[in-house]
Design a protein around this motif. Structure first.
Motif, mmCIF file in Angstrom:
data_model
loop_
_atom_site.group_PDB
_atom_site.id
_atom_site.type_symbol
_atom_site.label_atom_id
_atom_site.label_comp_id
_atom_site.label_asym_id
_atom_site.label_seq_id
_atom_site.Cartn_x
_atom_site.Cartn_y
_atom_site.Cartn_z
ATOM 1 N N UNK A 37 -14.862 -28.061 -9.597
ATOM 2 C CA UNK A 37 -13.580 -28.129 -10.304
ATOM 3 C C UNK A 37 -13.762 -27.992 -11.811
ATOM 4 N N UNK A 38 -14.921 -28.424 -12.322
ATOM 5 C CA UNK A 38 -15.166 -28.422 -13.765
ATOM 6 C C UNK A 38 -16.095 -27.313 -14.230
ATOM 7 N N UNK A 39 -16.465 -26.399 -13.365
ATOM 8 C CA UNK A 39 -17.387 -25.329 -13.747
ATOM 9 C C UNK A 39 -18.335 -24.994 -12.606
ATOM 10 N N UNK A 40 -19.622 -25.292 -12.803
ATOM 11 C CA UNK A 40 -20.624 -24.952 -11.800
ATOM 12 C C UNK A 40 -21.718 -26.007 -11.742
ATOM 13 N N UNK A 41 -22.247 -26.238 -10.536
ATOM 14 C CA UNK A 41 -23.529 -26.909 -10.370
ATOM 15 C C UNK A 41 -24.558 -25.791 -10.441
ATOM 16 N N UNK A 42 -25.714 -26.061 -11.039
ATOM 17 C CA UNK A 42 -26.715 -25.005 -11.135
ATOM 18 C C UNK A 42 -28.120 -25.578 -11.106
ATOM 19 N N UNK A 43 -29.033 -24.758 -10.624
ATOM 20 C CA UNK A 43 -30.448 -25.111 -10.598
ATOM 21 C C UNK A 43 -31.236 -23.812 -10.687
ATOM 22 N N UNK A 44 -32.438 -23.906 -11.268
ATOM 23 C CA UNK A 44 -33.298 -22.734 -11.421
ATOM 24 C C UNK A 44 -34.727 -23.130 -11.081
ATOM 25 N N UNK A 45 -35.381 -22.288 -10.297
ATOM 26 C CA UNK A 45 -36.763 -22.547 -9.891
ATOM 27 C C UNK A 45 -37.593 -21.288 -10.131
ATOM 28 N N UNK A 46 -38.843 -21.492 -10.586
ATOM 29 C CA UNK A 46 -39.762 -20.385 -10.800
ATOM 30 C C UNK A 46 -40.817 -20.374 -9.702
ATOM 31 N N UNK A 47 -40.922 -19.225 -9.040
ATOM 32 C CA UNK A 47 -41.974 -19.013 -8.050
ATOM 33 C C UNK A 47 -43.120 -18.275 -8.732
ATOM 34 N N UNK A 48 -44.358 -18.477 -8.381
ATOM 35 C CA UNK A 48 -44.855 -19.145 -7.198
ATOM 36 C C UNK A 48 -45.137 -20.636 -7.383
ATOM 37 N N UNK A 49 -44.857 -21.198 -8.550
ATOM 38 C CA UNK A 49 -45.200 -22.604 -8.813
ATOM 39 C C UNK A 49 -44.174 -23.597 -8.273
ATOM 40 N N UNK A 50 -43.009 -23.112 -7.846
ATOM 41 C CA UNK A 50 -41.918 -23.983 -7.394
ATOM 42 C C UNK A 50 -41.590 -25.006 -8.487
ATOM 43 N N UNK A 51 -41.516 -24.502 -9.705
ATOM 44 C CA UNK A 51 -41.240 -25.325 -10.884
ATOM 45 C C UNK A 51 -39.740 -25.244 -11.193
ATOM 46 N N UNK A 52 -39.068 -26.404 -11.153
ATOM 47 C CA UNK A 52 -37.636 -26.463 -11.437
ATOM 48 C C UNK A 52 -37.465 -26.553 -12.955
ATOM 49 N N UNK A 53 -36.820 -25.552 -13.536
ATOM 50 C CA UNK A 53 -36.644 -25.508 -14.989
ATOM 51 C C UNK A 53 -35.250 -25.933 -15.416
ATOM 52 N N UNK A 54 -34.320 -25.929 -14.484
ATOM 53 C CA UNK A 54 -32.950 -26.383 -14.752
ATOM 54 C C UNK A 54 -32.421 -27.063 -13.499
ATOM 55 N N UNK A 55 -31.566 -28.045 -13.728
ATOM 56 C CA UNK A 55 -30.928 -28.716 -12.585
ATOM 57 C C UNK A 55 -29.738 -29.511 -13.093
ATOM 58 N N UNK A 56 -28.561 -29.163 -12.592
ATOM 59 C CA UNK A 56 -27.346 -29.880 -12.984
ATOM 60 C C UNK A 56 -26.384 -29.916 -11.810
ATOM 61 N N UNK A 57 -26.055 -31.122 -11.352
ATOM 62 C CA UNK A 57 -25.036 -31.284 -10.323
ATOM 63 C C UNK A 57 -25.534 -31.360 -8.893
ATOM 64 N N UNK A 58 -26.760 -30.944 -8.630
ATOM 65 C CA UNK A 58 -27.287 -30.991 -7.269
ATOM 66 C C UNK A 58 -28.049 -32.292 -7.042
ATOM 67 N N UNK A 59 -27.914 -32.860 -5.840
ATOM 68 C CA UNK A 59 -28.607 -34.098 -5.483
ATOM 69 C C UNK A 59 -30.081 -33.815 -5.170
ATOM 70 N N UNK A 60 -30.871 -34.889 -5.083
ATOM 71 C CA UNK A 60 -32.278 -34.753 -4.700
ATOM 72 C C UNK A 60 -32.406 -34.128 -3.313
ATOM 73 N N UNK A 61 -31.509 -34.493 -2.411
ATOM 74 C CA UNK A 61 -31.538 -33.950 -1.060
ATOM 75 C C UNK A 61 -31.244 -32.447 -1.064
ATOM 76 N N UNK A 62 -30.304 -32.034 -1.889
ATOM 77 C CA UNK A 62 -29.982 -30.607 -1.980
ATOM 78 C C UNK A 62 -31.157 -29.830 -2.564
#
Length: 89
Positions: A37-62
């Motif tokens: 409703x307020x915009x977007x949830x977003x996350x970004x991951x870099x392969x092959x290291x599986x390094x999360x460089x951004x994360x907003x709005x998503x739960x640990x389970x997601x």
């Protein structure tokens, strides 16, 4: 440039970059984005290291679920990244 990969049932769009060579290593950036409703949830991951460089709005389970997707689809993401995205036609 980002290429579409898949859309999940909760409307999360998964897109990926082309292959990026950095320090002799080939990497692919994968973005996850879901409208809210307020915009977007977003996350970004870099392969092959599986390094999360951004994360907003998503739960640990997601994020854990996204990691499962990435681990089982990394070979395809690299293939499509090398070829300029999925050739649907």
């Amino acid at each position: 440039m980002m290429y579409p990969y898949m859309t999940l049932a909760d409307e999360t769009e998964i897109v990926h970059s082309q292959v990026i060579e950095e320090d002799g290593k080939k990497k692919v950036i994968v973005n996850f984005e879901r409208p809210t409703e307020d915009g977007f949830d977003s996350a970004r991951c870099e392969l092959p290291d599986y390094k999360w460089t951004e994360r907003e709005g998503y739960s640990d389970e997601e994020i854990a679920f996204f990691e499962e997707i990435l681990h089982s689809n990394a070979h395809l993401l690299y293939k499509y990244a090398e070829n300029g995205g999925i050739n649907i036609a």
